[in-house]
Each structure stands twice: as C-alpha cells, then as structure tokens.
Motif scaffolding. Sequence first.
Motif, PDB file in Angstrom:
ATOM      1  N   LYS A 159       0.826  -1.208   0.000  1.00  0.00           N
ATOM      2  CA  LYS A 159       0.000   0.000   0.000  1.00  0.00           C
ATOM      3  C   LYS A 159       0.860   1.258   0.000  1.00  0.00           C
ATOM      4  O   LYS A 159       0.521   2.264  -0.641  1.00  0.00           O
ATOM      5  CB  LYS A 159      -0.932  -0.015   1.208  1.00  0.00           C
ATOM      6  CG  LYS A 159      -2.083  -0.999   1.086  1.00  0.00           C
ATOM      7  CD  LYS A 159      -2.973  -0.983   2.327  1.00  0.00           C
ATOM      8  CE  LYS A 159      -4.155  -1.940   2.160  1.00  0.00           C
ATOM      9  NZ  LYS A 159      -4.991  -2.007   3.394  1.00  0.00           N
ATOM     10  N   LYS A 160       1.966   1.223   0.720  1.00  0.00           N
ATOM     11  CA  LYS A 160       2.864   2.372   0.784  1.00  0.00           C
ATOM     12  C   LYS A 160       3.350   2.784  -0.604  1.00  0.00           C
ATOM     13  O   LYS A 160       3.497   3.971  -0.900  1.00  0.00           O
ATOM     14  CB  LYS A 160       4.067   2.049   1.677  1.00  0.00           C
ATOM     15  CG  LYS A 160       5.095   3.162   1.763  1.00  0.00           C
ATOM     16  CD  LYS A 160       6.252   2.767   2.672  1.00  0.00           C
ATOM     17  CE  LYS A 160       7.306   3.864   2.735  1.00  0.00           C
ATOM     18  NZ  LYS A 160       8.435   3.484   3.640  1.00  0.00           N
ATOM     19  N   TYR A 161       3.583   1.780  -1.459  1.00  0.00           N
ATOM     20  CA  TYR A 161       4.083   2.075  -2.801  1.00  0.00           C
ATOM     21  C   TYR A 161       2.996   1.999  -3.875  1.00  0.00           C
ATOM     22  O   TYR A 161       3.295   1.968  -5.070  1.00  0.00           O
ATOM     23  CB  TYR A 161       5.238   1.119  -3.135  1.00  0.00           C
ATOM     24  CG  TYR A 161       6.430   1.335  -2.221  1.00  0.00           C
ATOM     25  CD1 TYR A 161       7.220   2.474  -2.336  1.00  0.00           C
ATOM     26  CD2 TYR A 161       6.734   0.423  -1.214  1.00  0.00           C
ATOM     27  CE1 TYR A 161       8.301   2.694  -1.483  1.00  0.00           C
ATOM     28  CE2 TYR A 161       7.810   0.632  -0.360  1.00  0.00           C
ATOM     29  CZ  TYR A 161       8.585   1.774  -0.502  1.00  0.00           C
ATOM     30  OH  TYR A 161       9.652   1.990   0.351  1.00  0.00           O
ATOM     31  N   GLY A 162       1.740   1.973  -3.430  1.00  0.00           N
ATOM     32  CA  GLY A 162       0.633   2.007  -4.368  1.00  0.00           C
ATOM     33  C   GLY A 162       0.509   0.787  -5.247  1.00  0.00           C
ATOM     34  O   GLY A 162       0.143   0.893  -6.421  1.00  0.00           O
ATOM     35  N   ILE A 163       0.789  -0.372  -4.673  1.00  0.00           N
ATOM     36  CA  ILE A 163       0.777  -1.622  -5.448  1.00  0.00           C
ATOM     37  C   ILE A 163      -0.326  -2.550  -4.939  1.00  0.00           C
ATOM     38  O   ILE A 163      -0.442  -2.785  -3.733  1.00  0.00           O
ATOM     39  CB  ILE A 163       2.139  -2.337  -5.348  1.00  0.00           C
ATOM     40  CG1 ILE A 163       3.242  -1.451  -5.959  1.00  0.00           C
ATOM     41  CG2 ILE A 163       2.095  -3.693  -6.032  1.00  0.00           C
ATOM     42  CD1 ILE A 163       4.633  -1.982  -5.709  1.00  0.00           C
ATOM     43  N   ALA A 164      -1.126  -3.064  -5.849  1.00  0.00           N
ATOM     44  CA  ALA A 164      -2.144  -4.056  -5.505  1.00  0.00           C
ATOM     45  C   ALA A 164      -1.518  -5.443  -5.591  1.00  0.00           C
ATOM     46  O   ALA A 164      -0.572  -5.661  -6.359  1.00  0.00           O
ATOM     47  CB  ALA A 164      -3.327  -3.955  -6.462  1.00  0.00           C
ATOM     48  N   ALA A 165      -2.022  -6.386  -4.810  1.00  0.00           N
ATOM     49  CA  ALA A 165      -1.497  -7.749  -4.850  1.00  0.00           C
ATOM     50  C   ALA A 165      -1.603  -8.288  -6.276  1.00  0.00           C
ATOM     51  O   ALA A 165      -2.709  -8.376  -6.820  1.00  0.00           O
ATOM     52  CB  ALA A 165      -2.278  -8.637  -3.892  1.00  0.00           C
ATOM     53  N   PRO A 166      -0.482  -8.630  -6.913  1.00  0.00           N
ATOM     54  CA  PRO A 166      -0.482  -9.078  -8.310  1.00  0.00           C
ATOM     55  C   PRO A 166      -1.279 -10.370  -8.517  1.00  0.00           C
ATOM     56  O   PRO A 166      -1.177 -11.301  -7.724  1.00  0.00           O
ATOM     57  CB  PRO A 166       1.002  -9.311  -8.606  1.00  0.00           C
ATOM     58  CG  PRO A 166       1.721  -8.496  -7.584  1.00  0.00           C
ATOM     59  CD  PRO A 166       0.871  -8.575  -6.359  1.00  0.00           C
ATOM     60  N   LYS A 167      -2.051 -10.394  -9.591  1.00  0.00           N
ATOM     61  CA  LYS A 167      -2.818 -11.594  -9.921  1.00  0.00           C
ATOM     62  C   LYS A 167      -2.205 -12.369 -11.080  1.00  0.00           C
ATOM     63  O   LYS A 167      -2.567 -13.521 -11.320  1.00  0.00           O
ATOM     64  CB  LYS A 167      -4.263 -11.208 -10.258  1.00  0.00           C
ATOM     65  CG  LYS A 167      -5.020 -10.643  -9.057  1.00  0.00           C
ATOM     66  CD  LYS A 167      -6.469 -10.346  -9.417  1.00  0.00           C
ATOM     67  CE  LYS A 167      -7.224  -9.815  -8.198  1.00  0.00           C
ATOM     68  NZ  LYS A 167      -8.657  -9.529  -8.515  1.00  0.00           N
ATOM     69  N   THR A 168      -1.304 -11.726 -11.825  1.00  0.00           N
ATOM     70  CA  THR A 168      -0.603 -12.400 -12.913  1.00  0.00           C
ATOM     71  C   THR A 168       0.895 -12.165 -12.732  1.00  0.00           C
ATOM     72  O   THR A 168       1.325 -11.229 -12.041  1.00  0.00           O
ATOM     73  CB  THR A 168      -1.018 -11.868 -14.298  1.00  0.00           C
ATOM     74  OG1 THR A 168      -0.592 -10.502 -14.421  1.00  0.00           O
ATOM     75  CG2 THR A 168      -2.525 -11.957 -14.480  1.00  0.00           C
ATOM     76  N   TRP A 169       1.701 -12.984 -13.408  1.00  0.00           N
ATOM     77  CA  TRP A 169       3.151 -12.823 -13.305  1.00  0.00           C
ATOM     78  C   TRP A 169       3.612 -11.541 -14.000  1.00  0.00           C
ATOM     79  O   TRP A 169       4.608 -10.942 -13.601  1.00  0.00           O
ATOM     80  CB  TRP A 169       3.856 -14.043 -13.882  1.00  0.00           C
ATOM     81  CG  TRP A 169       3.757 -15.247 -12.991  1.00  0.00           C
ATOM     82  CD1 TRP A 169       3.086 -16.406 -13.226  1.00  0.00           C
ATOM     83  CD2 TRP A 169       4.344 -15.391 -11.686  1.00  0.00           C
ATOM     84  NE1 TRP A 169       3.206 -17.271 -12.167  1.00  0.00           N
ATOM     85  CE2 TRP A 169       3.978 -16.673 -11.208  1.00  0.00           C
ATOM     86  CE3 TRP A 169       5.135 -14.562 -10.880  1.00  0.00           C
ATOM     87  CZ2 TRP A 169       4.395 -17.139  -9.955  1.00  0.00           C
ATOM     88  CZ3 TRP A 169       5.551 -15.043  -9.635  1.00  0.00           C
ATOM     89  CH2 TRP A 169       5.182 -16.305  -9.188  1.00  0.00           C
ATOM     90  N   ALA A 170       2.874 -11.118 -14.985  1.00  0.00           N
ATOM     91  CA  ALA A 170       3.207  -9.848 -15.640  1.00  0.00           C
ATOM     92  C   ALA A 170       3.012  -8.698 -14.654  1.00  0.00           C
ATOM     93  O   ALA A 170       3.831  -7.766 -14.586  1.00  0.00           O
ATOM     94  CB  ALA A 170       2.341  -9.645 -16.875  1.00  0.00           C
ATOM     95  N   THR A 297      -1.574 -16.690 -17.124  1.00  0.00           N
ATOM     96  CA  THR A 297      -2.663 -16.133 -17.924  1.00  0.00           C
ATOM     97  C   THR A 297      -3.824 -15.809 -16.998  1.00  0.00           C
ATOM     98  O   THR A 297      -4.198 -16.634 -16.153  1.00  0.00           O
ATOM     99  CB  THR A 297      -3.142 -17.146 -18.988  1.00  0.00           C
ATOM    100  OG1 THR A 297      -2.041 -17.522 -19.804  1.00  0.00           O
ATOM    101  CG2 THR A 297      -4.227 -16.533 -19.862  1.00  0.00           C
ATOM    102  N   ALA A 298      -4.380 -14.621 -17.112  1.00  0.00           N
ATOM    103  CA  ALA A 298      -5.495 -14.224 -16.253  1.00  0.00           C
ATOM    104  C   ALA A 298      -6.624 -15.232 -16.373  1.00  0.00           C
ATOM    105  O   ALA A 298      -7.088 -15.542 -17.474  1.00  0.00           O
ATOM    106  CB  ALA A 298      -5.973 -12.827 -16.641  1.00  0.00           C
ATOM    107  N   LYS A 303      -4.079 -22.260 -10.632  1.00  0.00           N
ATOM    108  CA  LYS A 303      -3.159 -23.379 -10.767  1.00  0.00           C
ATOM    109  C   LYS A 303      -2.015 -23.159  -9.794  1.00  0.00           C
ATOM    110  O   LYS A 303      -1.456 -22.071  -9.727  1.00  0.00           O
ATOM    111  CB  LYS A 303      -2.633 -23.474 -12.204  1.00  0.00           C
ATOM    112  CG  LYS A 303      -3.701 -23.817 -13.229  1.00  0.00           C
ATOM    113  CD  LYS A 303      -3.113 -23.924 -14.623  1.00  0.00           C
ATOM    114  CE  LYS A 303      -4.182 -24.297 -15.640  1.00  0.00           C
ATOM    115  NZ  LYS A 303      -3.618 -24.394 -17.014  1.00  0.00           N
ATOM    116  N   SER A 304      -1.679 -24.203  -9.058  1.00  0.00           N
ATOM    117  CA  SER A 304      -0.632 -24.070  -8.052  1.00  0.00           C
ATOM    118  C   SER A 304       0.283 -25.279  -8.056  1.00  0.00           C
ATOM    119  O   SER A 304      -0.001 -26.282  -8.727  1.00  0.00           O
ATOM    120  CB  SER A 304      -1.246 -23.889  -6.652  1.00  0.00           C
ATOM    121  OG  SER A 304      -0.260 -23.612  -5.695  1.00  0.00           O
TER     122      SER A 304
END
Length: 441
Positions: A159-170, A297-298, A303-304
Amino acid sequence: MKKPQLKTALLSLSALLFAGSALAADPAFPKAPAGKVTLEVWSWVPGLDKTVAAFEKAYPNIDVKVTNLGGGPQTYTKLLTTLKAGTGAPDVAQVEYGFVPSFVDTGGLADLSTLGANNYKKYFVPWTWGQVSPDGKAVFAIPQDTGPFAMVYRDDVLKKYGIAAPKTWAEYEKAAATMYTKSGGKVKMGNFYATFAPWFMALAWADGGQFFKRDGDSWVQTLNNPSAKKVLNYWYGMIKKGHVGTIQAFTADYWNAAGAGQVASNFEAAWGPGGYAGSMKDKGAGLWRAANIPQWTASNTVKSGNWGGSSSVVTAQSKNKQAALLFSLWLNLSETAISQNWTNGGLFPASDAGLDFAILKDKTKNPSKFFGGQDISSVYATASRGVNVNFQWAPWFPFANDNFNKQMDLMLKGKLTPNQALDAWQRETLAEAKKQGYTAR
C-alpha cells in the motif's frame, strides 16, 4: 529400475484390532499393543512435544521420545546412515514426499499395508496417498501435511508504494520494478530461493512442469522442461535488475529483512505462514496477508504447485511397528494432533476432514493471527485444489536437490545462463541416476 528389498513385517494384519477414538470426528485407530512400549520419533515439527503429551494421555502405555535433528537435510543424512547400517534408526521419522522414494529404495522402510494401513486411505486428500503408495498397494508412509503454494505479502508495504497484490506474473514483474524505483532499491518485491530446488520446482509445477516420470521399469527425467526454463528465465531477469533478492531461506538474514519490510512478498507452502509467525514473532505481526499465486494467464482457475509437505515413515528396524503405525495415524488424523500441528507449526493437514476443522479458520490464533486475522486456510485450500496430482519424484532426487544448488550458484555468479544451468542440472543428475543403477533417459 532398482527394486526395494522390503523386510518382512513383524506383525500380521490379524494383530490389529480396532477401537473407538477419543474424539467423535476421528476415525477408529488401531488398538494399542499390550504392555509398555517406547517409541523413538525423529521430527522437526515445532511444538510436537505438546502433541505427544496428548497422545501419551490417550495411550498411557506408550512413551514417545521425540528427537529434533533439524530440518530435512540433517535428519535425512542420519536416517540414511542408520538404515544402511541396519541399526540405530528410530521407530518413526518425518520425511518429505519428494524424498520418500530414495528411502524406499534402501529397503529400510516398513510396508505398512501389511499392518492394515490401506484401511485409512479414504481419510486422506487423494493426491497425498499417491505420494506414499506409488503402486496403490504397498504403503511406505502415512501422509502428514501438504505444501500447496500461495503468495504471502506485506499489506502495508504494498500500500505504501501504491501496489495491488499481483494476480498475474506480468503484474508481479511490473510491481517489482515499481517498488525498486520508488524505494530507491531498498525494498525488494520478492526473493528467489536459490538453495531449495523444491521451491523452484513448485513454481514450475504450477505451470504444468513435470521433472520425473515412470515409464514401465525405467524413468524419464526432464529437469530442463519448458516450464522450468520459463520460470527460471523470468526470475533471473528480475534478479539481474535487482528487483528481487536472493537471501537464503530460513536464515536470520531473511527473517530480519522480511520483518523489517525489506522483502515485500514471497511464495510459500501452506506450512510457511507458521514459520513466519514463529520466526518473526512481533516483527511485522498483523501486517502480512496471503493470496493466490500469480497466474501466467489471467483466469478464474487457480493453478498451483506444492513445496514439501511430509509424511511419517515407520522403519523396518522398529521393534514396535504396531505402536508406530498407531502413532503415525493418530498424529495425522486425530483432531487433537491436526489442531496442535497447525497452531504450533502451521502444518496444513493431509487429512481430508482436517481441511474443514474450525481451528484452521480461527483468526485469533497463529498463523492466521500473524496474518492480520485473515482466514489463510481458505487461500491454501484453493491452492491445494489447483495442484497437479500426477507429479512424481524419482529415487535419486536427493542428488538432484543438491546439484540444483551448484547450478544456481554458477548462474547467480554469471557463469551460466538460466537455460545452461538447467541443462547442466539435467545432464549431471541423469548421469548420477545411471551411476546409481537406474534405467533413465
């Protein structure tokens, strides 16, 4: 392919009479043997002494002596020595799934099917039974916990750096670049575990990567499979830019960096959050969260892969196999043991019923408490359902595990490209498999 020389079981199936358990949710466990019995158990599960106390209360004629020799490698070295020597082995030992085949091949593990272990197959998550009973007949261990992969992250730092939890590797790669720039290189988005092959393999596993496969009486090894190359090149690109770190896992350096918010995220198995809570104590407590690992891929389908997870083996040297099996089943199926293993060590159960135990969702206790009261068990349950159940391990994996460290060290020193490192890992490990007498290609 080498075939294990199994020692004849000392006890027949007829010796096992079934009795009701102390908890209604528990299955009926084998009856305890008559007379006083002492079991020696080797395990690195945190707080196991508390769980053992509950077992001894339920079965007062069985004394359990627990010895913690350290994490897997330390335990495996001594266990292998004792099995080959034919003396000095414990009754029960903790062994990760990936290493079970190598111990089976020594002939030093008891085939628990002769003691009725297959009667308990229905109580475990299906894919875990395949890890301990490759042919569906012989049973060389009792599943203990699993390690489906999820992403853990510092909510406050993102949050400090304005980043949302990534959902894709990109998105993850972009977030790593953003964090590096905004923090002046002081904060890394993630960390690459260069000395733990199973960690890397879990990431490739999530992409469908297969490293070993049985083919009749021979094996096919593909350590340099396409998924492995994709994953390693991806991470190496971020490493070269300084966007992610390479601090060794489970060290004071890593815990200090994570506790200080200098590592903003990582990829951990379901047992990992317990380690975070236990190792960092108050540092960062309540600030961590868990989410699904990014996808290539979104998609709504997660897959884990799986890192670790372990089982309880009974050695052929044990003179108390009936009691050893009873302890192994109770340890991994009783609500008491599963609950304590979760709260004390963060072990994610291999028991099918255990996945629904209320204790896993208790936000007031660790590891969920450390993760801001989040129900992290639901995240890992989703990950578990996304694990490819056909993944296999080869008996020579211990060598592959060690050789991985060598190749990653050369890569990080700039002496090998990612593809060259994987090719060398494949080449040298395959040569070792053939040297050990396996038919492999």
